[in-house]
Design a protein around this motif. Sequence first.
Motif, PDB file in Angstrom:
ATOM      1  N   GLU A   5       0.824  -1.205   0.000  1.00 23.01           N
ATOM      2  CA  GLU A   5       0.000   0.000   0.000  1.00 23.01           C
ATOM      3  C   GLU A   5       0.861   1.259   0.000  1.00 23.01           C
ATOM      4  O   GLU A   5       0.472   2.270  -0.565  1.00 23.01           O
ATOM      5  CB  GLU A   5      -0.961  -0.017   1.185  1.00 23.01           C
ATOM      6  N   PHE A 107      -0.833  -7.250  -5.342  1.00 24.46           N
ATOM      7  CA  PHE A 107      -1.959  -7.179  -4.424  1.00 24.46           C
ATOM      8  C   PHE A 107      -2.357  -8.557  -3.906  1.00 24.46           C
ATOM      9  O   PHE A 107      -2.965  -8.669  -2.868  1.00 24.46           O
ATOM     10  CB  PHE A 107      -3.167  -6.530  -5.106  1.00 24.46           C
ATOM     11  N   VAL A 112      -4.132  -6.453   1.462  1.00 20.35           N
ATOM     12  CA  VAL A 112      -4.290  -5.021   1.263  1.00 20.35           C
ATOM     13  C   VAL A 112      -5.705  -4.648   1.668  1.00 20.35           C
ATOM     14  O   VAL A 112      -6.582  -5.494   1.787  1.00 20.35           O
ATOM     15  CB  VAL A 112      -4.023  -4.602  -0.205  1.00 20.35           C
TER      16      VAL A 112
END
Length: 190
Positions: A5, A107, A112
Amino acid sequence: MNIIERIDRPCEYVEVAQTALIACQYLYLWLFAGPDDAYKVYSLAILMAFEFVMVHSGLFMAAMPLKASIRLFIPLYGLFAFGHSMREGDYTIVILYLATVLNRMRFAFFNVSKSVKQRVVKQSMIALAVYFVLTVSVVCAESVIPSFSLGAAFSESASYTREVRAGGLFVEKPYVPICLGFLYYSVCRY
């Protein structure tokens, strides 16, 4: 906030720059391709056909669990990329495939936030819709699309016919996929 992130924003900037660079390459070839560019034109035409696989992989890899992506989608879609590269001796498509998979999979390997995952799925869905609409539009309008440097003289040249190993609209009229590539990469990013 985890590392993925934190580096998300810089990765987004890299994606935008990469997409803009690809769009410029398509535009340059559409306007100024010469006999020495036959290989690039053919490879980028094939890349637009392969983009069909890539937009689906983006959606599936963003939405599916990690195990499904690793066991099913990466090898399945990778076969298309590696298959073309092995036959053609051109590793551009496989390199773009691996870079795209690595970017999308960032991801999948980390937890996340839900908002980041939703954004990725939304971007993939938009890319799929844009690809479909542009492909149908460009194919239907192929008779009015200006060929610029990729007209009949180019597609019938010895340098281009020597490169061609497939058939169909995308190969016989190279300005069609090159126009599609320019439009697609101009309006869409991952």
